[in-house]
Design a protein around this motif. Structure first.
Motif, PDB file in Angstrom:
ATOM      1  N   TRP A 134      27.136  29.624  44.363  1.00  0.00           N
ATOM      2  CA  TRP A 134      28.162  28.606  44.130  1.00  0.00           C
ATOM      3  C   TRP A 134      28.805  28.763  42.756  1.00  0.00           C
ATOM      4  N   ARG A 135      28.030  29.190  41.780  1.00  0.00           N
ATOM      5  CA  ARG A 135      28.603  29.466  40.453  1.00  0.00           C
ATOM      6  C   ARG A 135      29.746  30.460  40.567  1.00  0.00           C
ATOM      7  N   MET A 136      29.536  31.517  41.344  1.00  0.00           N
ATOM      8  CA  MET A 136      30.554  32.567  41.480  1.00  0.00           C
ATOM      9  C   MET A 136      31.658  32.142  42.447  1.00  0.00           C
ATOM     10  N   ALA A 137      31.273  31.554  43.580  1.00  0.00           N
ATOM     11  CA  ALA A 137      32.246  31.232  44.619  1.00  0.00           C
ATOM     12  C   ALA A 137      33.243  30.173  44.162  1.00  0.00           C
ATOM     13  N   LEU A 138      32.779  29.174  43.427  1.00  0.00           N
ATOM     14  CA  LEU A 138      33.683  28.125  42.958  1.00  0.00           C
ATOM     15  C   LEU A 138      34.620  28.633  41.871  1.00  0.00           C
ATOM     16  N   ALA A 139      34.155  29.592  41.087  1.00  0.00           N
ATOM     17  CA  ALA A 139      34.985  30.126  40.006  1.00  0.00           C
ATOM     18  C   ALA A 139      35.965  31.193  40.500  1.00  0.00           C
ATOM     19  N   ALA A 140      35.624  31.893  41.596  1.00  0.00           N
ATOM     20  CA  ALA A 140      36.417  33.040  42.052  1.00  0.00           C
ATOM     21  C   ALA A 140      37.884  32.723  42.314  1.00  0.00           C
ATOM     22  N   PRO A 141      38.228  31.687  43.098  1.00  0.00           N
ATOM     23  CA  PRO A 141      39.657  31.435  43.351  1.00  0.00           C
ATOM     24  C   PRO A 141      40.429  31.055  42.097  1.00  0.00           C
TER      25      PRO A 141
ATOM     26  N   ALA B 282      30.687  47.528  41.258  1.00  0.00           N
ATOM     27  CA  ALA B 282      29.465  47.794  40.494  1.00  0.00           C
ATOM     28  C   ALA B 282      29.145  46.623  39.572  1.00  0.00           C
ATOM     29  N   ALA B 283      30.170  46.115  38.877  1.00  0.00           N
ATOM     30  CA  ALA B 283      29.964  44.970  37.991  1.00  0.00           C
ATOM     31  C   ALA B 283      29.491  43.755  38.782  1.00  0.00           C
ATOM     32  N   GLY B 284      30.110  43.520  39.945  1.00  0.00           N
ATOM     33  CA  GLY B 284      29.717  42.383  40.773  1.00  0.00           C
ATOM     34  C   GLY B 284      28.297  42.505  41.285  1.00  0.00           C
ATOM     35  N   ALA B 285      27.896  43.713  41.688  1.00  0.00           N
ATOM     36  CA  ALA B 285      26.539  43.922  42.195  1.00  0.00           C
ATOM     37  C   ALA B 285      25.503  43.693  41.091  1.00  0.00           C
ATOM     38  N   LEU B 286      25.783  44.233  39.901  1.00  0.00           N
ATOM     39  CA  LEU B 286      24.847  44.054  38.784  1.00  0.00           C
ATOM     40  C   LEU B 286      24.759  42.591  38.362  1.00  0.00           C
ATOM     41  N   PHE B 287      25.917  41.921  38.349  1.00  0.00           N
ATOM     42  CA  PHE B 287      25.911  40.528  37.942  1.00  0.00           C
ATOM     43  C   PHE B 287      25.241  39.651  38.991  1.00  0.00           C
ATOM     44  N   ALA B 288      25.456  39.968  40.273  1.00  0.00           N
ATOM     45  CA  ALA B 288      24.778  39.233  41.345  1.00  0.00           C
ATOM     46  C   ALA B 288      23.263  39.400  41.224  1.00  0.00           C
ATOM     47  N   ALA B 289      22.813  40.624  40.950  1.00  0.00           N
ATOM     48  CA  ALA B 289      21.379  40.872  40.783  1.00  0.00           C
ATOM     49  C   ALA B 289      20.839  40.133  39.565  1.00  0.00           C
ATOM     50  N   ASP B 290      21.623  40.123  38.483  1.00  0.00           N
ATOM     51  CA  ASP B 290      21.229  39.391  37.274  1.00  0.00           C
ATOM     52  C   ASP B 290      21.041  37.904  37.573  1.00  0.00           C
ATOM     53  N   LEU B 291      22.042  37.287  38.212  1.00  0.00           N
ATOM     54  CA  LEU B 291      21.977  35.853  38.479  1.00  0.00           C
ATOM     55  C   LEU B 291      20.858  35.514  39.458  1.00  0.00           C
TER      56      LEU B 291
ATOM     57  N   GLY C 183      23.394  46.195  32.167  1.00  0.00           N
ATOM     58  CA  GLY C 183      24.220  47.113  32.947  1.00  0.00           C
ATOM     59  C   GLY C 183      25.578  46.525  33.255  1.00  0.00           C
ATOM     60  N   TYR C 184      25.609  45.243  33.581  1.00  0.00           N
ATOM     61  CA  TYR C 184      26.887  44.555  33.850  1.00  0.00           C
ATOM     62  C   TYR C 184      27.808  44.619  32.639  1.00  0.00           C
TER      63      TYR C 184
ATOM     64  N   ALA D  87      41.460  38.910  32.395  1.00  0.00           N
ATOM     65  CA  ALA D  87      41.585  38.120  33.626  1.00  0.00           C
ATOM     66  C   ALA D  87      41.317  38.966  34.862  1.00  0.00           C
ATOM     67  N   THR D  88      41.832  40.191  34.887  1.00  0.00           N
ATOM     68  CA  THR D  88      41.627  41.074  36.036  1.00  0.00           C
ATOM     69  C   THR D  88      40.168  41.469  36.165  1.00  0.00           C
ATOM     70  N   VAL D  89      39.547  41.819  35.042  1.00  0.00           N
ATOM     71  CA  VAL D  89      38.160  42.290  35.058  1.00  0.00           C
ATOM     72  C   VAL D  89      37.213  41.209  35.562  1.00  0.00           C
ATOM     73  N   ILE D  90      37.324  40.013  34.997  1.00  0.00           N
ATOM     74  CA  ILE D  90      36.369  38.966  35.393  1.00  0.00           C
ATOM     75  C   ILE D  90      36.653  38.473  36.809  1.00  0.00           C
ATOM     76  N   ALA D  91      37.913  38.486  37.236  1.00  0.00           N
ATOM     77  CA  ALA D  91      38.221  38.082  38.611  1.00  0.00           C
ATOM     78  C   ALA D  91      37.580  39.040  39.608  1.00  0.00           C
ATOM     79  N   LEU D  92      37.729  40.339  39.389  1.00  0.00           N
ATOM     80  CA  LEU D  92      37.140  41.324  40.307  1.00  0.00           C
ATOM     81  C   LEU D  92      35.619  41.213  40.335  1.00  0.00           C
ATOM     82  N   ALA D  93      35.008  41.111  39.151  1.00  0.00           N
ATOM     83  CA  ALA D  93      33.546  41.037  39.080  1.00  0.00           C
ATOM     84  C   ALA D  93      33.026  39.772  39.751  1.00  0.00           C
ATOM     85  N   THR D  94      33.737  38.665  39.588  1.00  0.00           N
ATOM     86  CA  THR D  94      33.286  37.394  40.165  1.00  0.00           C
ATOM     87  C   THR D  94      33.438  37.393  41.681  1.00  0.00           C
ATOM     88  N   ILE D  95      34.561  37.890  42.185  1.00  0.00           N
ATOM     89  CA  ILE D  95      34.761  37.955  43.642  1.00  0.00           C
ATOM     90  C   ILE D  95      33.710  38.853  44.276  1.00  0.00           C
ATOM     91  N   ALA D  96      33.476  40.027  43.672  1.00  0.00           N
ATOM     92  CA  ALA D  96      32.459  40.942  44.201  1.00  0.00           C
ATOM     93  C   ALA D  96      31.073  40.316  44.114  1.00  0.00           C
TER      94      ALA D  96
END
Length: 280
Positions: free
Chosen positions: A39-46, A70-79, A162-163, A177-186
């Motif tokens: 929910w942290r990622m999903a609510l922030a993504a849009p 890759a950033a999204g996968a590492l961050f998802a694993a981190d969270l 790694g993220y 803005a582009t970097v964090i949007a892509l990482a959050t959506i992924a």
């Protein structure tokens, strides 16, 4: 410190301070740990996608989808690892082990990326590390009961390192803005099946903790960290991450009525001195 570097350092410190609120909000959420990460990622993504589009995000063909995944996968694993760790160990242990990212990042910056590092920064990192141990050491509990949570928090630190390294590479070519949007959506895409498979409550009954988590940790906190990551050396970014134990201790005093003993006061003082050292 050169004037242009002061703003990224201030952004990193502010972002790190906001991230320090994460453990409290995860504990307050009425969903399972991995679900709160989703929910942290999903609510922030849009919101982040809308900001990126408004700021002129490049067409899809020109976006760094591979690095974003890759950033999204590492961050998802981190969270996922950290949120699972937070509820399986003490807050002090989770904060202490998760913040070993500072030393992992600094070591990789010096040894692998061959970034130059000043004696002032190394001294500040040493002071901050000692301060964090003193500040959290009295509350930390080395026990078999906490071992799983401690290991998960340590794994989260490795994933977050790694993220940040992937983010630093993306920031060299694309705006914040582009970097964090892509990482959050992924990250949200990776966390959804993980949250469903992990079991436990998925839909919040009280949306306030997860909305606050998305706003403070993902929109503001990670946004500031991504901005700073493209402008600061890894060792200095690592020092900024160590403001989190200081904020956690302050929150304990103000919100929970905790009292700091001599060792904790000494640790807080060393952390403040380290931050003043890099801010000069």
């Amino acid at each position: 410190m050169a004037e242009p570097a002061r703003l990224p350092l201030a952004a990193a410190l502010a972002g790190s301070a906001l991230l320090a609120l994460g453990p409290l909000l995860v504990r307050l959420a009425d969903v399972a740990p991995v679900a709160s990460a989703f929910w942290r990622m999903a609510l922030a993504a849009p919101v982040l996608a809308a900001i990126a589009l408004a700021r002129g995000m490049a067409p899809p063909a020109a976006l760094p989808w591979g690095l974003g995944m890759a950033a999204g996968a590492l961050f998802a694993a981190d969270l996922a690892a950290w949120h699972l760790g937070i509820v399986r160990t003490t807050t002090a242990n989770a904060t202490l082990f998760a913040n070993t990212t500072a030393f992992m990042l600094a070591a990789l910056g010096i040894l692998v990326l061959k970034e130059p590092v000043s004696r002032r920064t190394l001294g500040a990192l040493a002071l901050a590390g000692l301060g964090a141990v003193l500040l959290l050491g009295a509350s930390a509990e080395a026990s078999a009961q906490n071992l799983a949570g401690d290991l998960l928090s340590l794994a989260a630190a490795a994933f977050y390192t790694g993220y940040l390294l992937v983010i630093r590479r993306m920031r060299g070519r694309h705006p914040t803005a582009t970097v964090i949007a892509l990482a959050t959506i992924a990250g949200a895409a990776f966390l959804l099946p993980a949250a469903l498979l992990a079991g436990g409550p998925f839909w919040p009954g009280d949306w306030r903790p997860v909305v606050a988590l998305a706003a403070s940790s993902q929109l503001a906190g990670q946004g500031l960290m991504v901005y700073a990551s493209g402008r600061l050396p890894a060792s200095l970014l690592g020092v900024a991450l160590l403001v989190q134990p200081l904020i956690s201790a302050a929150a304990g005093v103000l919100l929970l009525g905790d009292r700091l003993g001599p060792a904790e006061v000494a640790g807080a003082t060393l952390l403040c001195l380290a931050l003043l050292r890099v801010g000069r």
